[in-house]
Design a protein around this motif. Structure first.
Motif, PDB file in Angstrom:
ATOM      1  N   ALA A  35      26.246  57.682  36.108  1.00  0.00           N
ATOM      2  CA  ALA A  35      26.960  58.773  35.442  1.00  0.00           C
ATOM      3  C   ALA A  35      28.302  59.055  36.115  1.00  0.00           C
ATOM      4  CB  ALA A  35      26.091  60.026  35.434  1.00  0.00           C
ATOM      5  N   THR A  38      30.867  56.193  35.454  1.00  0.00           N
ATOM      6  CA  THR A  38      31.282  56.224  34.047  1.00  0.00           C
ATOM      7  C   THR A  38      32.241  57.384  33.791  1.00  0.00           C
ATOM      8  OG1 THR A  38      29.202  55.201  33.367  1.00  0.00           O
ATOM      9  CG2 THR A  38      30.435  56.372  31.675  1.00  0.00           C
ATOM     10  N   ARG A  39      31.973  58.527  34.392  1.00  0.00           N
ATOM     11  CA  ARG A  39      32.812  59.715  34.190  1.00  0.00           C
ATOM     12  C   ARG A  39      34.183  59.556  34.862  1.00  0.00           C
ATOM     13  NH1 ARG A  39      29.117  63.006  35.316  1.00  0.00           N
ATOM     14  NH2 ARG A  39      29.431  63.090  37.564  1.00  0.00           N
ATOM     15  N   LYS A  40      34.215  59.041  36.080  1.00  0.00           N
ATOM     16  CA  LYS A  40      35.479  58.932  36.819  1.00  0.00           C
ATOM     17  C   LYS A  40      36.339  57.767  36.323  1.00  0.00           C
ATOM     18  CE  LYS A  40      37.503  59.164  41.384  1.00  0.00           C
ATOM     19  NZ  LYS A  40      38.012  60.488  41.659  1.00  0.00           N
ATOM     20  N   PRO A  42      36.334  56.000  33.017  1.00  0.00           N
ATOM     21  CA  PRO A  42      35.919  55.709  31.643  1.00  0.00           C
ATOM     22  C   PRO A  42      36.592  54.437  31.123  1.00  0.00           C
ATOM     23  CG  PRO A  42      37.465  57.540  31.682  1.00  0.00           C
ATOM     24  CD  PRO A  42      37.144  57.207  33.114  1.00  0.00           C
ATOM     25  N   GLU A 108      40.436  58.236  36.006  1.00  0.00           N
ATOM     26  CA  GLU A 108      41.065  58.948  34.894  1.00  0.00           C
ATOM     27  C   GLU A 108      41.859  60.118  35.454  1.00  0.00           C
ATOM     28  OE1 GLU A 108      38.724  61.506  32.065  1.00  0.00           O
ATOM     29  OE2 GLU A 108      39.437  59.953  30.672  1.00  0.00           O
ATOM     30  N   GLU A 110      43.195  63.679  36.061  1.00  0.00           N
ATOM     31  CA  GLU A 110      42.453  64.937  35.954  1.00  0.00           C
ATOM     32  C   GLU A 110      43.286  66.024  35.344  1.00  0.00           C
ATOM     33  OE1 GLU A 110      40.184  65.956  39.352  1.00  0.00           O
ATOM     34  OE2 GLU A 110      39.773  63.879  39.794  1.00  0.00           O
TER      35      GLU A 110
END
Length: 110
Positions: A35, A38-40, A42, A108, A110
């Motif tokens: 998770a 995947t979040r950091k 994408p 990604e 912020e």
């Protein structure tokens, strides 16, 4: 620069590591890393796999790591990225992110 898709591997067991009091389980670590990465990062491809060191292991390399953990060379969960150990026991996220960024991952904005 072409980015080779990193392979994140988590070696662990259902039973908690004796010296890893209050640490998440191996499966929880696997799910958390999946998770978080995947979040950091994408839309950046990676593979992640969980290897149960107490289950049936048909791959000689995986069996070697399982044996090394069971012989106390490593604590579990043991986290590797492209065959490089980036964490064991109480796994921290920063070394995982650092290893991925060294492979060309870009967080990604912020």
């Amino acid at each position: 620069m072409s980015i080779k898709q990193p392979i994140i591997e988590i070696y662990g067991a259902d039973i908690m590591c004796a010296s890893c009091v209050n640490a998440p389980s191996s499966k929880d670590t696997y799910e958390w890393l999946q998770a978080a990465v995947t979040r950091k990062y994408p839309n950046q491809a990676f593979s992640i796999r969980y290897i149960d060191i107490e289950g049936v292991i048909e791959n000689e390399r995986d069996q070697d790591y399982a044996n090394r953990i069971q012989e106390d060379e490593f604590f579990y969960p043991l986290v590797l990225i492209n065959d490089e150990v980036v964490g064991e026991g109480y796994v921290q996220i920063k070394p995982v992110f650092t290893a991925l960024e060294q492979l060309g991952f870009v967080p990604e904005a912020e």
